[in-house]
Design a protein around this motif. Structure first.
Motif, short mmCIF file in Angstrom:
data_model
loop_
_atom_site.label_atom_id
_atom_site.label_comp_id
_atom_site.label_asym_id
_atom_site.label_seq_id
_atom_site.Cartn_x
_atom_site.Cartn_y
_atom_site.Cartn_z
N ILE A 109 34.21 38.75 44.40
CA ILE A 109 34.59 38.41 45.78
C ILE A 109 33.74 39.29 46.69
O ILE A 109 33.54 40.48 46.40
N SER A 110 33.22 38.73 47.77
CA SER A 110 32.35 39.52 48.65
C SER A 110 33.14 40.70 49.22
O SER A 110 34.34 40.59 49.50
N LEU A 111 32.45 41.81 49.39
CA LEU A 111 33.10 42.99 49.94
C LEU A 111 33.56 42.74 51.37
O LEU A 111 34.61 43.24 51.78
N THR A 112 32.82 41.91 52.10
CA THR A 112 33.22 41.57 53.47
C THR A 112 34.57 40.85 53.46
O THR A 112 35.47 41.20 54.22
N LYS A 113 34.72 39.85 52.61
CA LYS A 113 35.97 39.10 52.51
C LYS A 113 37.10 39.99 51.98
O LYS A 113 38.22 39.96 52.49
N LEU A 114 36.80 40.79 50.97
CA LEU A 114 37.81 41.68 50.38
C LEU A 114 38.38 42.65 51.41
O LEU A 114 39.58 42.85 51.48
N HIS A 115 37.51 43.24 52.22
CA HIS A 115 37.91 44.29 53.16
C HIS A 115 38.31 43.76 54.54
O HIS A 115 38.73 44.55 55.39
N SER A 116 38.21 42.46 54.75
CA SER A 116 38.59 41.88 56.04
C SER A 116 40.06 42.19 56.34
O SER A 116 40.94 41.96 55.51
N SER A 117 40.33 42.66 57.56
CA SER A 117 41.71 43.01 57.92
C SER A 117 42.61 41.78 57.93
O SER A 117 43.82 41.89 57.72
N ALA A 118 42.05 40.61 58.15
CA ALA A 118 42.84 39.37 58.16
C ALA A 118 42.87 38.70 56.80
O ALA A 118 43.55 37.70 56.62
N GLY A 119 42.14 39.24 55.83
CA GLY A 119 41.99 38.59 54.54
C GLY A 119 43.22 38.60 53.65
O GLY A 119 43.44 37.68 52.87
N GLY A 120 44.03 39.66 53.72
CA GLY A 120 45.24 39.74 52.91
C GLY A 120 45.03 40.29 51.51
O GLY A 120 45.97 40.34 50.71
N PHE A 121 43.81 40.73 51.19
CA PHE A 121 43.54 41.23 49.85
C PHE A 121 43.84 42.73 49.72
O PHE A 121 44.14 43.21 48.63
N ILE A 122 43.75 43.46 50.83
CA ILE A 122 44.09 44.88 50.83
C ILE A 122 45.14 45.08 51.92
O ILE A 122 44.86 44.88 53.11
N LEU A 123 46.35 45.42 51.50
CA LEU A 123 47.45 45.70 52.43
C LEU A 123 48.00 47.07 52.12
O LEU A 123 48.22 47.41 50.94
N GLN A 124 48.24 47.85 53.16
CA GLN A 124 48.72 49.22 53.01
C GLN A 124 47.85 49.98 52.01
O GLN A 124 48.34 50.76 51.20
N ASP A 125 46.57 49.72 52.07
CA ASP A 125 45.53 50.33 51.23
C ASP A 125 45.76 50.11 49.73
O ASP A 125 45.38 50.91 48.90
N LYS A 126 46.39 48.97 49.41
CA LYS A 126 46.60 48.58 48.02
C LYS A 126 45.88 47.28 47.74
O LYS A 126 45.95 46.34 48.54
N CYS A 127 45.21 47.22 46.60
CA CYS A 127 44.58 46.00 46.12
C CYS A 127 45.21 45.67 44.77
O CYS A 127 45.36 46.56 43.92
N ILE A 128 45.58 44.43 44.58
CA ILE A 128 46.24 44.02 43.33
C ILE A 128 45.31 43.07 42.59
O ILE A 128 44.88 42.05 43.14
N VAL A 129 45.01 43.42 41.35
CA VAL A 129 44.19 42.57 40.50
C VAL A 129 44.98 42.23 39.25
O VAL A 129 45.91 42.94 38.87
N GLU A 130 44.58 41.14 38.63
CA GLU A 130 45.34 40.65 37.48
C GLU A 130 44.39 40.07 36.44
O GLU A 130 43.37 39.48 36.78
N ALA A 131 44.76 40.27 35.19
CA ALA A 131 44.02 39.67 34.08
C ALA A 131 45.00 38.84 33.26
O ALA A 131 46.13 39.27 33.01
N GLU A 132 44.55 37.66 32.86
CA GLU A 132 45.28 36.85 31.89
C GLU A 132 44.34 36.63 30.71
O GLU A 132 43.18 36.26 30.90
N VAL A 133 44.85 36.89 29.53
CA VAL A 133 44.05 36.79 28.32
C VAL A 133 44.75 35.84 27.37
O VAL A 133 45.93 36.02 27.05
N THR A 134 44.04 34.83 26.93
CA THR A 134 44.55 33.90 25.92
C THR A 134 43.70 34.03 24.68
O THR A 134 42.47 33.88 24.73
N LEU A 135 44.35 34.35 23.58
CA LEU A 135 43.67 34.53 22.31
C LEU A 135 44.05 33.40 21.37
O LEU A 135 45.22 33.05 21.26
N LYS A 136 43.06 32.83 20.74
CA LYS A 136 43.29 31.75 19.78
C LYS A 136 43.47 32.34 18.39
O LYS A 136 42.87 33.35 18.05
N GLY A 137 44.29 31.68 17.58
CA GLY A 137 44.44 32.07 16.18
C GLY A 137 44.99 33.47 16.00
O GLY A 137 44.49 34.23 15.19
N VAL A 138 46.01 33.83 16.77
CA VAL A 138 46.60 35.15 16.63
C VAL A 138 47.46 35.19 15.38
O VAL A 138 48.33 34.34 15.18
#
Length: 158
Positions: A109-138
């Motif tokens: 994600i562009s740093l401009t979009k990420l840090h935009s005050s109206a963007g909603g990606f950083i609130l109260q100086d927190k950024c939330i990221v997530e990973a989903e991992v799907t493994l086949k043949g477990v």
């Protein structure tokens, strides 16, 4: 050997004081998926680009047996904290191994979009990221054994 068709795990990482980070790269805490230790790797100011760079990394790759590999389908997301529908999510697949232990997106994600005050990606100086991992043949029995061993830190997995 009982093998599932596929199993999916989700890990959410809240990064506090995001705009004050003074590091070129940052790892999340480890999380377990399919008997492997994984972690999210970010480059808050980009990996030689003007974008947040984000990858999924096998955290214990150096401790895995010679010749190991694991096929995974994965998604990485930056959560929009004002409107979840505006979150940025990217999907890929990869065969992780000793030579390619991390995989993801240099231009997430562009740093401009990420840090935009109206963007909603950083609130109260927190950024939330997530990973989903799907493994086949477990292998469900191997997965259970590895998880039990992890609860006993002095035990070596053979």
């Amino acid at each position: 050997m009982e093998v599932g068709d596929s199993t999916c795990w989700r890990f959410t990482w809240t990064i506090v004081n995001f705009t004050k980070l003074k590091v070129s790269k940052l790892y999340s805490d480890d999380f377990y998926a399919g008997g492997y230790k994984w972690r999210i790797l970010i480059f808050p100011e980009g990996n030689n680009v003007d974008y947040l760079s984000m990858y999924l990394d096998v955290a214990d790759a150096e401790n895995l047996p010679s010749g190991w590999s694991k096929y995974a389908q994965l998604s990485l997301s930056v959560i929009n904290q004002t409107c979840g529908l505006n979150s940025v999510k990217k999907e890929t697949q990869h065969v992780f191994n000793a030579k390619e232990r991390d995989w993801g997106f240099t231009s997430f994600i562009s740093l401009t979009k990420l840090h935009s005050s109206a963007g909603g990606f950083i609130l109260q100086d927190k950024c939330i990221v997530e990973a989903e991992v799907t493994l086949k043949g477990v292998d469900k029995q191997e997965l259970k054994r590895r998880e039990e061993v992890e609860e006993r830190p002095d035990t070596v997995i053979k």
